[in-house]
Design an enzyme around this catalytic site. Structure first.
Site, mmCIF file in Angstrom:
data_model
loop_
_atom_site.group_PDB
_atom_site.id
_atom_site.type_symbol
_atom_site.label_atom_id
_atom_site.label_comp_id
_atom_site.label_asym_id
_atom_site.label_seq_id
_atom_site.Cartn_x
_atom_site.Cartn_y
_atom_site.Cartn_z
ATOM 1 C CB SER A 322 122.104 18.126 -111.545
ATOM 2 O OG SER A 322 121.666 18.850 -112.673
ATOM 3 C CD1 TRP A 325 128.426 20.902 -113.916
ATOM 4 C CD2 TRP A 325 126.641 22.015 -114.665
ATOM 5 N NE1 TRP A 325 128.668 21.252 -115.223
ATOM 6 C CE2 TRP A 325 127.588 21.945 -115.705
ATOM 7 C CE3 TRP A 325 125.428 22.678 -114.895
ATOM 8 C CZ2 TRP A 325 127.366 22.488 -116.961
ATOM 9 C CZ3 TRP A 325 125.206 23.232 -116.155
ATOM 10 C CH2 TRP A 325 126.163 23.134 -117.169
ATOM 11 C CG HIS A 326 122.527 24.372 -113.290
ATOM 12 N ND1 HIS A 326 122.335 23.015 -113.095
ATOM 13 C CD2 HIS A 326 122.056 24.634 -114.532
ATOM 14 C CE1 HIS A 326 121.766 22.493 -114.166
ATOM 15 N NE2 HIS A 326 121.593 23.446 -115.044
ATOM 16 N N GLY A 327 125.705 26.449 -110.453
ATOM 17 C CA GLY A 327 126.268 27.656 -109.871
ATOM 18 C C GLY A 327 126.457 27.555 -108.372
ATOM 19 C CG PHE A 488 125.192 28.076 -115.343
ATOM 20 C CD1 PHE A 488 125.152 28.768 -114.148
ATOM 21 C CD2 PHE A 488 124.047 28.038 -116.126
ATOM 22 C CE1 PHE A 488 123.997 29.408 -113.736
ATOM 23 C CE2 PHE A 488 122.893 28.670 -115.707
ATOM 24 C CZ PHE A 488 122.868 29.349 -114.517
#
Length: 488
Positions: A322, A325-327, A488
Site C-alpha cells: 500500500s 502504491w502511493h509513490g 499517485f
C-alpha cells in the site's frame, strides 16, 4: 482538467445537459460518458489517452476470453495472469522504473559495480494507479465468477474512464459500478440535490482548508531545520488536515458529481479523524483502496484466519505494498510499514477495535475515554503523515527529531514565528469544518440534510447555508493547486 478550474465549471453543465436532454437512452448516455471522460482526461495530455485505452481494451478482451474458456481452468488462469501482468507492467514502467533502477544502481555501487543503468524521463500519467486497479478488479472478479463478462465495449470503457472518479478515485469495483452502466437511469432530483451539496462541501474543504494549509505547510517544510519544535508540530498538524481535506474533498466532489448523472459511487472517507484506534482510522481512510487490498491481497494470503504471526506477516505485506502504491519513494513504503507496525501492536496486545457505532453515539460530547482514544489516534496519524510528506527518510527523521526536541516547549517565540504563515483564515475554517463533520459524523457527508433536521427543514434556511458556504469558498480560497493524490 481540475475540479477547481474554470474549465470544469463550463464542462460539467454542458455534459449534464447533453446527458439528460439530448443523449436519451442508456447506450447513448454511455457513449457520451466515454467521450466526455476522454476529453476530461486528455485535457492534461492527449497522449495519456492511449494508455487508458490500451488498459481498457486489454481488460475488456480478458473478460471475453475468460468467458470463452469457461470450464478450462488452466487457460483462464493464463488469461487472467497475462492481463494482470500487462497492466502491472505498464504501471511499473511509468511509475516505478526509475525508482528501481536508481536503487539497484546504488546497491551494486556499494559492492563496487557500476551498472550504468539508463533512467528515463517519463511523465507519470495522471490517475494511472487508480484506473489500473479498477481494471484489475474487473478481470479478477470475472475470473472468480463474481460477475459475468460484459460484451458491450462502450459500457466497459465508460466504467474504466468515468470522469468524476477517474484520476483520484474512489477505486470502484466492477461489481458495483459496471451494472449501473447496464441499467436505465432516470433523473432523481433529490439525489442530484444531495450530490450538489456534497460537491459544495468538497470544494469548501479543498479550496479553503487544503489550499490555505498548503501555503503554511510548504513554507515550514522548506526551512524546517530553522523552526522550533512547536512550529514543526503545527506544520505537521496542518498537513494532517491538508491531506484529509484535499483527498476527501476530491472524493466528495467525485461522489456528488456522479450522483448528478444517476450513479452511486462507494464511500471513500468516513470521518477518519474521529477514530478511536489506528485500525479504525485505517478502515475509515481511503476506504476504496484499503478494501481493495483487503479483498485481493490480504484475504488470499489467509487474512485473519491464520495464527497471530501469519496475520502480522499479512498485515506487513499489505501495508508495504500500500505504501509503494502511493509513490516511488521509500518514505511511502516506510509510511505503510509504520501503519503495519501499529496494526501489529494492536493485534499483539489484543486491543479490541471493532466498534459498532460512531464515537459518542447518541451524545454530543465524547466520554473522557473516547476523547483520549481519539487524541492518541490522531497523534499517531500525525507522525505517519510527517513520514508521508517528507521527500527522504532522512528528512522525516530530522523533522520528527526536531519536532520532539526541547524547542517544542518554546511556545512564545513559536507563536511569533507562526504569525508569518497567514493562518488567520485557515484556523477558523478548520474549526468550522471539524464542528460540522462532528455534528454530522453519522451521515454520509457533512452536508447531508434530511427532513428530521428542524433548522434546515425550510427552503430559506437551506439556501442561506448554501450561499454562506459558496461565499466562504470564493472569498477565503487559497492559492489554487492540484489535488495531492493526482501524483499517485
Amino acid at each position: 482538467m481540475l475540479f477547481n478550474s474554470f474549465e470544469f465549471l463550463v464542462f460539467l453543465p454542458i455534459v449534464f445537459l447533453l446527458y439528460w436532454f439530448v443523449f436519451r437512452g442508456r447506450q447513448w448516455q454511455n457513449l457520451l460518458v466515454v467521450v466526455a471522460s476522454y476529453v476530461f482526461y486528455g485535457w492534461w495530455d492527449w497522449r495519456f489517452l492511449l494508455l487508458i485505452a490500451l488498459t481498457s481494451l486489454c481488460s475488456y478482451g480478458s473478460g471475453l476470453l475468460l468467458e470463452h474458456y469457461e470450464g478450462q481452468r488452466r487457460r483462464q488462469q493464463i488469461v487472467s495472469a497475462a492481463n494482470i501482468i500487462l497492466n502491472l507492467s505498464i504501471l511499473g514502467v511509468f511509475k516505478y522504473y526509475n525508482f528501481f533502477v536508481e536503487n539497484l544502481d546504488a546497491l551494486f555501487g556499494m559492492m563496487g559495480y557500476n551498472l550504468d543503468w539508463v533512467t528515463m524521463n517519463v511523465i507519470l500519467p495522471v490517475g494511472i494507479s487508480f484506473y489500473t486497479f479498477q481494471a484489475l478488479s474487473y478481470t479478477i472478479d470475472v475470473y472468480q465468477k463474481k460477475l459475468p463478462a460484459t460484451h458491450d465495449i462502450v459500457e466497459f470503457f465508460a466504467y474504466i474512464s468515468f470522469f468524476p472518479q477517474l484520476v483520484a478515485g474512489p477505486i470502484e469495483r466492477a461489481t458495483n459500478l459496471l451494472p449501473q452502466f447496464q441499467q436505465k437511469r432516470n433523473f432523481d432530483y433529490a439525489k442530484a440535490v444531495d450530490g450538489c451539496r456534497q460537491m459544495l462541501w468538497g470544494f469548501f474543504k479543498k479550496m479553503v482548508i487544503a489550499d490555505n494549509c498548503a501555503v503554511a505547510v510548504n513554507q515550514i517544510w522548506a526551512a524546517y531545520n530553522e523552526e522550533t519544535g512547536f512550529v514543526l508540530m503545527v506544520g505537521a498538524i496542518l498537513f494532517t488536515f491538508q491531506i484529509y481535506c484535499d483527498f476527501s474533498g476530491y472524493s466528495d466532489i467525485a461522489i456528488g458529481c456522479a450522483r448528478l448523472f444517476g450513479f452511486n459511487l462507494m464511500r471513500n472517507f468516513n470521518f477518519p479523524y474521529f477514530s478511536r484506534s489506528i485500525p479504525e482510522f485505517l478502515r475509515r481512510w481511503h476506504i476504496s483502496l484499503t478494501t481493495w487490498f483487503r479483498d485481493y491481497i490480504y484475504f488470499p494470503l489467509g487474512g485473519s484466519r491464520c495464527d497471530k504471526w501469519k496475520i502480522i506477516r499479512n498485515v506487513y505485506i499489505v501495508w508495504g505494498i500500500s505504501g509503494l502504491w502511493h509513490g516511488a519513494n521509500w518514505t511511502f513504503v516506510c509510511w505503510g510499514l509504520f501503519h503495519g507496525t501499529m496494526l501489529a501492536i494492536y493485534n499483539i496486545l489484543g486491543i479490541s477495535t471493532k466498534y459498532k457505532n460512531v464515537v459518542a453515539y447518541n451524545r454530543f460530547c465524547p466520554s473522557i475515554k473516547e476523547l483520549l482514544q481519539m487524541t492518541l489516534t490522531f497523534c499517531i496519524a500525525v507522525i505517519g503523515w510527517v513520514i508521508f510528506r517528507a521527500e527522504t527518510i532522512n528528512d522525516a527523521f530530522n523533522y520528527l527529531s526536531s519536532m520532539f526536541s526541547y524547542s517544542l516547549l518554546n511556545v512564545t517565540e513559536s507563536i511569533e514565528a507562526l504569525k508569518g504563515f497567514q493562518l488567520t483564515r485557515t484556523i477558523p475554517a478548520l474549526i468550522v469544518m471539524i464542528v460540522c463533520e462532528w455534528i454530522q459524523r453519522d451521515k454520509q457527508h457533512a452536508l447531508q440534510l434530511n427532513g428530521n433536521n428542524v433548522v434546515f427543514r425550510y427552503t430559506l434556511t437551506r439556501f442561506a447555508l448554501y450561499i454562506l458556504l459558496i461565499s466562504l469558498t470564493l472569498g477565503l480560497a487559497g492559492t489554487k493547486s492540484e489535488f495531492i493524490y493526482f501524483q499517485f
